[in-house]
Design an enzyme around this catalytic site. Structure first.
Site, short mmCIF file in Angstrom:
data_model
loop_
_atom_site.label_atom_id
_atom_site.label_comp_id
_atom_site.label_asym_id
_atom_site.label_seq_id
_atom_site.Cartn_x
_atom_site.Cartn_y
_atom_site.Cartn_z
N ASP A 21 -3.49 0.49 -12.62
CA ASP A 21 -2.10 0.17 -12.31
C ASP A 21 -1.55 -0.74 -13.40
O ASP A 21 -2.20 -1.68 -13.85
CB ASP A 21 -2.03 -0.52 -10.94
CG ASP A 21 -0.61 -0.56 -10.38
OD1 ASP A 21 -0.37 0.10 -9.36
OD2 ASP A 21 0.24 -1.25 -10.97
N ASN B 227 1.05 3.35 0.33
CA ASN B 227 2.37 2.87 0.76
C ASN B 227 3.24 4.09 1.03
O ASN B 227 3.42 4.94 0.15
CB ASN B 227 3.00 2.01 -0.34
CG ASN B 227 2.22 0.72 -0.60
OD1 ASN B 227 1.66 0.14 0.33
ND2 ASN B 227 2.18 0.28 -1.84
N GLY C 4 6.76 -0.55 0.49
CA GLY C 4 6.50 -0.88 -0.91
C GLY C 4 6.35 0.32 -1.82
O GLY C 4 6.02 0.16 -2.99
N GLN C 5 6.58 1.53 -1.28
CA GLN C 5 6.45 2.70 -2.16
C GLN C 5 7.58 2.73 -3.17
O GLN C 5 8.76 2.63 -2.80
CB GLN C 5 6.44 4.01 -1.35
CG GLN C 5 6.16 5.22 -2.22
CD GLN C 5 5.99 6.52 -1.44
OE1 GLN C 5 6.21 6.58 -0.24
NE2 GLN C 5 5.62 7.58 -2.15
N HIS D 125 -0.01 8.47 -3.82
CA HIS D 125 -1.14 7.91 -4.55
C HIS D 125 -1.87 6.92 -3.67
O HIS D 125 -1.28 6.30 -2.79
CB HIS D 125 -0.67 7.23 -5.84
CG HIS D 125 0.49 6.30 -5.64
ND1 HIS D 125 1.78 6.77 -5.47
CD2 HIS D 125 0.55 4.96 -5.52
CE1 HIS D 125 2.59 5.74 -5.29
NE2 HIS D 125 1.87 4.63 -5.29
N LEU D 126 -3.16 6.76 -3.93
CA LEU D 126 -3.99 5.79 -3.25
C LEU D 126 -4.21 4.62 -4.20
O LEU D 126 -4.57 4.83 -5.37
CB LEU D 126 -5.37 6.38 -2.90
CG LEU D 126 -5.46 7.36 -1.73
CD1 LEU D 126 -4.65 8.63 -1.98
CD2 LEU D 126 -6.92 7.72 -1.47
N HIS D 127 -3.97 3.41 -3.71
CA HIS D 127 -4.30 2.22 -4.48
C HIS D 127 -5.74 1.82 -4.13
O HIS D 127 -6.08 1.73 -2.95
CB HIS D 127 -3.42 1.03 -4.08
CG HIS D 127 -1.96 1.20 -4.37
ND1 HIS D 127 -1.34 0.56 -5.42
CD2 HIS D 127 -0.99 1.90 -3.75
CE1 HIS D 127 -0.05 0.85 -5.42
NE2 HIS D 127 0.20 1.67 -4.41
P1 DGP Z 1 3.80 2.18 -4.97
O1 DGP Z 1 4.57 0.90 -5.06
O2 DGP Z 1 2.84 2.24 -3.79
O3 DGP Z 1 4.70 3.39 -5.08
O4 DGP Z 1 2.86 2.16 -6.26
C1 DGP Z 1 3.32 2.51 -7.53
C2 DGP Z 1 2.45 1.79 -8.51
O5 DGP Z 1 2.61 2.42 -9.77
C3 DGP Z 1 2.83 0.33 -8.71
O6 DGP Z 1 1.76 -0.51 -8.25
C4 DGP Z 1 3.01 0.18 -10.20
C5 DGP Z 1 2.44 1.46 -10.76
N1 DGP Z 1 3.13 1.96 -11.94
C6 DGP Z 1 4.47 2.13 -12.07
N2 DGP Z 1 4.74 2.62 -13.29
C7 DGP Z 1 3.54 2.77 -13.92
C8 DGP Z 1 3.18 3.25 -15.22
O7 DGP Z 1 4.00 3.67 -16.04
N3 DGP Z 1 1.86 3.24 -15.52
C9 DGP Z 1 0.91 2.80 -14.64
N4 DGP Z 1 -0.36 2.83 -15.05
N5 DGP Z 1 1.21 2.36 -13.41
C10 DGP Z 1 2.53 2.34 -13.07
#
Ligand code: DGP
Length: 110
Positions: free
Chosen positions: A28, A83, A89-90, A96-98
């Site tokens: 992330d 999320n 928080g999405q 996607h899974l964190h």
């Molecule tokens: P959510 O908030 O659950 O939709 O998670 C989206 C996640 O994606 C957030 O934690 C930040 C991550 N993210 C957003 N843009 C990018 C990117 O360009 N590259 C990477 N590696 N992660 C990203």
């Protein structure tokens, strides 16, 4: 294209830690824990609540990949989070899974 489709297509760089025919996992960009990795199905499902019976196999595969990647990264204890929706928080509407680990995690989450 979703942001994550651009990562899958290598149009945006990412620190990829795992990939197979159905999923990709990368770190992330805004980590919330020492290890914070996203497991993303290559097939776009916008949100968990838009998934259907036809997505059961890929969703199950994502769960197995999350466990495999967490082990690969040396995590014993970790949390796997989805999320669903803006209030949860999405921000990226490509399911996607964190995977979060590497520190003690509070409960309940904020
Ligand atoms: P959510 O908030 O659950 O939709 O998670 C989206 C996640 O994606 C957030 O934690 C930040 C991550 N993210 C957003 N843009 C990018 C990117 O360009 N590259 C990477 N590696 N992660 C990203």
């Amino acid at each position: 294209m979703t942001l994550f489709e651009k990562i899958i297509a290598r149009k945006i760089p990412a620190d990829i830690v795992y990939e197979d025919d159905r999923t990709i996992a990368f770190r992330d960009v805004n980590p919330q824990a020492p290890t914070h990795v996203l497991v993303v199905p290559k097939q776009v499902i916008p949100r968990l609540d838009t998934a259907g019976e036809g997505d059961v196999a890929v969703l199950g595969h994502c769960m197995l990949v999350a466990g495999k990647v967490a082990t690969q990264l040396g995590l014993g204890s970790y949390r796997v989070v989805i999320n669903n929706g803006e209030d949860a928080g999405q921000t990226v509407f490509h399911l996607h899974l964190h995977i979060l680990g590497g520190r003690k995690l509070g409960w309940p989450p904020g």
